[in-house]
Design a protein around this motif. Sequence first.
Motif, PDB file in Angstrom:
ATOM      1  N   SER A 182      66.659  26.228  26.184  1.00  0.00           N
ATOM      2  CA  SER A 182      66.941  27.631  25.866  1.00  0.00           C
ATOM      3  C   SER A 182      67.812  27.713  24.614  1.00  0.00           C
ATOM      4  CB  SER A 182      67.613  28.324  27.042  1.00  0.00           C
ATOM      5  OG  SER A 182      68.798  27.643  27.355  1.00  0.00           O
ATOM      6  N   MET A 239      75.293  22.521  40.527  1.00  0.00           N
ATOM      7  CA  MET A 239      75.091  21.452  39.546  1.00  0.00           C
ATOM      8  C   MET A 239      75.166  21.910  38.100  1.00  0.00           C
ATOM      9  SD  MET A 239      71.056  20.703  40.048  1.00  0.00           S
ATOM     10  CE  MET A 239      70.781  19.592  38.699  1.00  0.00           C
ATOM     11  N   TYR A 240      75.285  20.931  37.240  1.00  0.00           N
ATOM     12  CA  TYR A 240      75.403  21.162  35.803  1.00  0.00           C
ATOM     13  C   TYR A 240      74.356  20.275  35.129  1.00  0.00           C
ATOM     14  CZ  TYR A 240      77.545  20.631  31.127  1.00  0.00           C
ATOM     15  OH  TYR A 240      77.767  20.576  29.778  1.00  0.00           O
ATOM     16  N   VAL A 298      75.530  17.972  22.653  1.00  0.00           N
ATOM     17  CA  VAL A 298      74.862  18.974  23.497  1.00  0.00           C
ATOM     18  C   VAL A 298      75.290  20.387  23.089  1.00  0.00           C
ATOM     19  CG1 VAL A 298      74.654  19.799  25.896  1.00  0.00           C
ATOM     20  CG2 VAL A 298      74.634  17.348  25.414  1.00  0.00           C
ATOM     21  N   ARG A 315      79.559  27.405  25.809  1.00  0.00           N
ATOM     22  CA  ARG A 315      78.674  26.754  24.870  1.00  0.00           C
ATOM     23  C   ARG A 315      79.123  27.172  23.474  1.00  0.00           C
ATOM     24  NH1 ARG A 315      73.565  24.364  25.540  1.00  0.00           N
ATOM     25  NH2 ARG A 315      72.431  24.431  23.588  1.00  0.00           N
TER      26      ARG A 315
END
Length: 596
Positions: free
Chosen positions: A108, A335-336, A411, A432
């Motif tokens: 994404s 979760m990640y 990332v 992010r």
Amino acid sequence: MAVDSSLPSPLGPPACEKDAKALHFIEQTTRNAAAVQENVLAQILSRNAETEYLRRHKLGGATDRKSFRSKVPVITYEDLQPEIQRIANGDRSPILSSHPISEFLTSSGTSAGERKLMPTIQEELDRRQSLYNLLMPVMNLCVPGLNKGKGLYFLFVKSETKTPGGLLARPVLTSYYKSEHFKTRPYDPYNVYTSPNEAILCPDSFQSMYTQMLCGLLDRHQVLRLGAVFASGLLRAIRFLQLNWQQLAADIRRGTLSSKITDPDLKNCMEKILKPNQELAEFVTEQCGEENWEGIITRIWPNTKYLDVIVTGAMAQYIPTLDYYSGGLPMACTMYASSECYFGLNLNPMCKPSEVSYTIMPNMAYFEFLPYEPNSMSLDPTRLVDLVDVQVGKEYELVITTYAGLYRYRVGDILRVTGFHNSAPQFHFVRRKNVLLSIDSDKTDEAELQLAVDNATKLVLESLNASVVEYTSFADTKTIPGHYVIYWELLVKDSAEPPSSEALAQCCLAMEESLNSVYRQCRVADNSIGPLEIRVVKSGTFEELMDYAISRGASINQYKVPRCVNFTPIMELLDSRVVSKHFSPSLPHWTPARRR
Ligand code: AMP
């Protein structure tokens, strides 16, 4: 790693033999984090020693950390574009990985307006599955009795395309749901879903959602947990129920399926499940027909113990709305993960959303951490630290080296260390990098927003002798779906002839057209973002905004207009100066095909 599952688990008493094995795996792997990491790096480097990429960096077959760190550069997606493009165009030589690239996972995150393409290899599916296998054993420690009912999960596949060289390109979850790992998963009493595979795998998002909701209603007393991947997805399901409950109730009453469901596999499957149920139809009508939907989730699914949705990072904006619809049920962030790699899990999944920490599993990839310095322009690769060497309280950017052939890849996530489980660190997801606006999986950065404003100006405003003096934005999640709001202060040359409402609506559409493909897909295919809105504010508003910031201590010399706002007093100031509101009159262009 050999596991003695008869040992008690420090995490708590396992619910069953299978869970004991999983919990021991977590213990062993986190206890030996440094050794596991060293081993992972050596495996990745030795199997890929002959790849073009590692040869280019003259690793000479070395598999130790020191050589790796001194020879292999830290990179971003843009650095890897040429290699990715060659693979996409059909070059099957071992460029990044000695194992054949099985497909591309479409992130994404975007590059030049298109989803990033992440190469993956077949065996990564096993690695992802291995992380999924740890989730229920941990959850069973916190919530007993999950084998006595089912999970209502709204899960979807999205459209896929082929690259010019013939490789599939699709989202990681679509790849997983379509894999045998998911489709033919063994029966696990702790992990039974209300949604049949046919509903999850139906490519038409309306039919998929409709039948998943229908099955959830039919099984309403069985449902013990309710979820979607992200909070925005669960809210979309609630909105869907608001719009479609009459038809759903009619189907339940008659025991027949709406004619809108045309997928043959799905019809076939639903025919076996759906029986006339007058009482349930009346219940649904009574509950959904009420004006007030507060607590609707617990009213319809009274045995729900928790919501299983990610509400960390950008999704935190949905916590109040989920609280409203669920009457305050706990929200578990389990979760990640990302398209590049699955990272880790939350070992305390029933904690408050603000306290969620993810434990990175050292077997998933080789992890390095770049100390985060917001104002630093240059990158000093010697500053990267290993997984076990991060310090509690510090913020880092995540850098990964994967089995599929990403080496020291940034990332873009900023994480803060909150503690350790054994020697594996635990991280709070901070944010992010460079994301200004996000409603669902879309991520719009400052440059993209600027481009969109420029585009609307060029295509519409210029010919009307008007321009945008200043602007800012806001992700409005009070509506479902949420939408982008852009505040514009205009300079109109001829005040007798300001731009018409139609022209400003066209500006909204022009902005949408120039936003990235994930945004447009959310708008067009997923319906998870509403029409973009421009709010025109009175002339002088942005000066007032500056005065306000300065009154709160900002420096006049360094003041910059914030390109995104969410601080209530600023929102109130802006909203009190709004002179007109305009919405995008139609959908922007989007097709599954990539533009480049
Ligand atoms: P994608 O590559 O599209 O799968 O997106 C992966 C990104 O989603 C990650 O790099 C994070 O930025 C975000 N993400 C994934 N899992 C979580 C989580 N549990 N909490 C917050 N953000 C997440």
